[in-house]
Design a protein around this motif. Structure first.
Motif, PDB file in Angstrom:
ATOM      1  N   ALA A 203      57.003  20.395 -48.331  1.00  6.25           N
ATOM      2  CA  ALA A 203      58.105  19.768 -47.589  1.00  6.25           C
ATOM      3  C   ALA A 203      58.191  18.271 -47.848  1.00  6.25           C
ATOM      4  O   ALA A 203      59.282  17.702 -47.926  1.00  6.25           O
ATOM      5  CB  ALA A 203      57.953  20.047 -46.094  1.00  6.25           C
TER       6      ALA A 203
ATOM      7  N   ILE B 130      75.917  20.296 -38.895  1.00  3.03           N
ATOM      8  CA  ILE B 130      74.998  19.501 -39.714  1.00  3.03           C
ATOM      9  C   ILE B 130      74.156  20.460 -40.552  1.00  3.03           C
ATOM     10  O   ILE B 130      73.427  21.297 -40.015  1.00  3.03           O
ATOM     11  CB  ILE B 130      74.076  18.596 -38.872  1.00  3.03           C
TER      12      ILE B 130
ATOM     13  N   TRP C 167      66.172  14.010 -31.787  1.00  2.00           N
ATOM     14  CA  TRP C 167      66.519  13.170 -32.937  1.00  2.00           C
ATOM     15  C   TRP C 167      67.708  12.294 -32.593  1.00  2.00           C
ATOM     16  O   TRP C 167      68.443  12.573 -31.641  1.00  2.00           O
ATOM     17  CB  TRP C 167      66.805  14.018 -34.187  1.00  2.00           C
TER      18      TRP C 167
ATOM     19  N   ILE D   5      53.168  22.337 -38.301  1.00  2.00           N
ATOM     20  CA  ILE D   5      53.464  22.894 -39.626  1.00  2.00           C
ATOM     21  C   ILE D   5      52.167  22.960 -40.447  1.00  2.00           C
ATOM     22  O   ILE D   5      51.407  21.980 -40.489  1.00  2.00           O
ATOM     23  CB  ILE D   5      54.520  22.029 -40.363  1.00  2.00           C
TER      24      ILE D   5
ATOM     25  N   ARG E 279      64.046  24.640 -48.417  1.00  2.00           N
ATOM     26  CA  ARG E 279      64.649  25.349 -47.283  1.00  2.00           C
ATOM     27  C   ARG E 279      65.969  24.675 -46.934  1.00  2.00           C
ATOM     28  O   ARG E 279      66.152  23.489 -47.210  1.00  2.00           O
ATOM     29  CB  ARG E 279      63.764  25.269 -46.026  1.00  2.00           C
ATOM     30  N   ASN E 280      66.814  25.438 -46.251  1.00  2.00           N
ATOM     31  CA  ASN E 280      68.053  24.890 -45.704  1.00  2.00           C
ATOM     32  C   ASN E 280      68.053  25.099 -44.204  1.00  2.00           C
ATOM     33  O   ASN E 280      67.438  26.044 -43.702  1.00  2.00           O
ATOM     34  CB  ASN E 280      69.271  25.598 -46.296  1.00  2.00           C
ATOM     35  N   TYR E 281      68.770  24.236 -43.503  1.00  2.00           N
ATOM     36  CA  TYR E 281      68.843  24.375 -42.053  1.00  2.00           C
ATOM     37  C   TYR E 281      70.245  24.008 -41.595  1.00  2.00           C
ATOM     38  O   TYR E 281      70.829  23.035 -42.064  1.00  2.00           O
ATOM     39  CB  TYR E 281      67.807  23.472 -41.373  1.00  2.00           C
TER      40      TYR E 281
ATOM     41  N   SER F 263      67.976  21.560 -49.061  1.00  2.00           N
ATOM     42  CA  SER F 263      66.945  21.139 -50.007  1.00  2.00           C
ATOM     43  C   SER F 263      66.611  22.305 -50.927  1.00  2.00           C
ATOM     44  O   SER F 263      67.005  23.444 -50.681  1.00  2.00           O
ATOM     45  CB  SER F 263      65.682  20.674 -49.272  1.00  2.00           C
TER      46      SER F 263
ATOM     47  N   LEU G  44      68.296   8.415 -39.492  1.00  2.00           N
ATOM     48  CA  LEU G  44      67.868   9.528 -38.646  1.00  2.00           C
ATOM     49  C   LEU G  44      66.451   9.252 -38.181  1.00  2.00           C
ATOM     50  O   LEU G  44      65.572   8.940 -38.987  1.00  2.00           O
ATOM     51  CB  LEU G  44      67.886  10.851 -39.439  1.00  2.00           C
TER      52      LEU G  44
ATOM     53  N   LYS H 206      72.017  15.711 -46.326  1.00  2.00           N
ATOM     54  CA  LYS H 206      72.700  16.052 -45.066  1.00  2.00           C
ATOM     55  C   LYS H 206      74.175  16.214 -45.370  1.00  2.00           C
ATOM     56  O   LYS H 206      74.788  15.317 -45.973  1.00  2.00           O
ATOM     57  CB  LYS H 206      72.584  14.922 -44.035  1.00  2.00           C
TER      58      LYS H 206
ATOM     59  N   VAL I 279      72.835  23.545 -38.129  1.00  2.00           N
ATOM     60  CA  VAL I 279      73.006  23.489 -36.676  1.00  2.00           C
ATOM     61  C   VAL I 279      74.463  23.151 -36.370  1.00  2.00           C
ATOM     62  O   VAL I 279      75.090  22.378 -37.089  1.00  2.00           O
ATOM     63  CB  VAL I 279      71.998  22.498 -36.026  1.00  2.00           C
TER      64      VAL I 279
ATOM     65  N   ASP J 275      60.000  24.969 -37.723  1.00  2.00           N
ATOM     66  CA  ASP J 275      58.803  25.381 -36.977  1.00  2.00           C
ATOM     67  C   ASP J 275      59.016  26.684 -36.210  1.00  2.00           C
ATOM     68  O   ASP J 275      58.127  27.121 -35.477  1.00  2.00           O
ATOM     69  CB  ASP J 275      58.327  24.258 -36.045  1.00  2.00           C
TER      70      ASP J 275
HETATM   71  O1  YOG Z   1      68.033  17.572 -38.449  1.00  2.00           O
HETATM   72  O2  YOG Z   1      66.843  19.077 -37.353  1.00  2.00           O
HETATM   73  O3  YOG Z   1      70.170  15.878 -38.793  1.00  2.00           O
HETATM   74  O4  YOG Z   1      69.535  19.705 -37.495  1.00  2.00           O
HETATM   75  C1  YOG Z   1      63.292  18.715 -40.426  1.00  2.00           C
HETATM   76  C2  YOG Z   1      62.084  19.416 -40.957  1.00  2.00           C
HETATM   77  C3  YOG Z   1      61.140  21.394 -44.768  1.00  2.00           C
HETATM   78  C4  YOG Z   1      60.807  22.707 -44.038  1.00  2.00           C
HETATM   79  C5  YOG Z   1      64.550  19.091 -41.166  1.00  2.00           C
HETATM   80  C6  YOG Z   1      62.499  21.465 -45.432  1.00  2.00           C
HETATM   81  C7  YOG Z   1      60.999  19.465 -39.902  1.00  2.00           C
HETATM   82  C8  YOG Z   1      59.339  22.855 -43.673  1.00  2.00           C
HETATM   83  C9  YOG Z   1      65.715  19.340 -40.233  1.00  2.00           C
HETATM   84  C10 YOG Z   1      63.384  20.304 -45.058  1.00  2.00           C
HETATM   85  C11 YOG Z   1      59.707  19.982 -40.453  1.00  2.00           C
HETATM   86  C12 YOG Z   1      58.852  21.890 -42.610  1.00  2.00           C
HETATM   87  C13 YOG Z   1      64.847  20.652 -45.213  1.00  2.00           C
HETATM   88  C14 YOG Z   1      65.894  18.182 -39.320  1.00  2.00           C
HETATM   89  C15 YOG Z   1      59.570  21.456 -40.277  1.00  2.00           C
HETATM   90  C16 YOG Z   1      59.222  22.299 -41.238  1.00  2.00           C
HETATM   91  C17 YOG Z   1      65.376  21.685 -44.253  1.00  2.00           C
HETATM   92  C18 YOG Z   1      66.964  18.353 -38.280  1.00  2.00           C
HETATM   93  C19 YOG Z   1      68.958  17.402 -37.404  1.00  2.00           C
HETATM   94  C20 YOG Z   1      69.560  16.038 -37.566  1.00  2.00           C
HETATM   95  C21 YOG Z   1      70.044  18.448 -37.485  1.00  2.00           C
END
Ligand code: YOG
Length: 134
Positions: free
Chosen positions: A34, A52, A107, A26, A59-61, A56, A118, A41, A63, A79
């Motif tokens: 970040a 899950i 993880w 990154i 960013r949001n993620y 934030s 975590l 979560k 899965v 990434d």
């Molecule tokens: O969790 O995969 O709970 O998916 C890890 C960030 C930062 C973005 C977050 C924003 C890894 C920029 C997801 C953080 C660093 C940095 C909030 C972790 C990469 C990029 C999204 C994850 C699992 C287990 C479920």
């Protein structure tokens, strides 16, 4: 009966996130932002099915997976890599192996007391996070 990780959890500590992000390649500017954010979560556990969300201000993620079923994960917004991911229960620890370009990536989540833990690992770096119920 496995433990139930369901709920909305707020991050209260974050150890070696920098090392983990460096291992993922990154860039500096992204890491700088970040590491300021305190993600939430939102976990939905229904039998073997999980959602899950990591939410934030930056960013949001999201899965979604089933225990024991390998799936294609695209770490879009993180990434931006493709992984073959597999989540299993290791006793009471929900553990994911993310096969792909990065070695030893994955993880594990578990509950201890009232807290959600975590650990995220990649190429020898381990980031340790702790969450409390919102
Ligand atoms: O969790 O995969 O709970 O998916 C890890 C960030 C930062 C973005 C977050 C924003 C890894 C920029 C997801 C953080 C660093 C940095 C909030 C972790 C990469 C990029 C999204 C994850 C699992 C287990 C479920």
């Amino acid at each position: 009966m496995p433990v139930d990780l369901s709920g909305t959890w707020n991050m209260v500590s974050n150890e070696n996130f920098e090392g983990y992000m460096l291992a993922l390649g990154i860039d500096f500017a992204t890491r700088k932002i970040a590491k300021m954010v305190k993600p939430q979560k939102v976990i939905k556990q229904n039998g073997d099915s999980f959602t899950i969300q990591t939410l934030s201000t930056f960013r949001n993620y999201l899965v979604q997976f089933k225990i024991g079923e390998e799936f294609d994960e695209d770490t879009k917004g993180l990434d931006n890599r493709k992984c073959k991911s597999l989540v299993t229960w290791d006793n009471d620890r929900l553990t994911c192996i993310q096969k792909g370009e990065k070695a030893n990536r994955g993880w594990t989540h578990w509950i201890e007391g009232d807290e959600l833990y975590l650990e995220m690992f990649c190429e020898g770096q381990v980031c340790k996070q702790r969450f409390q119920r919102a």
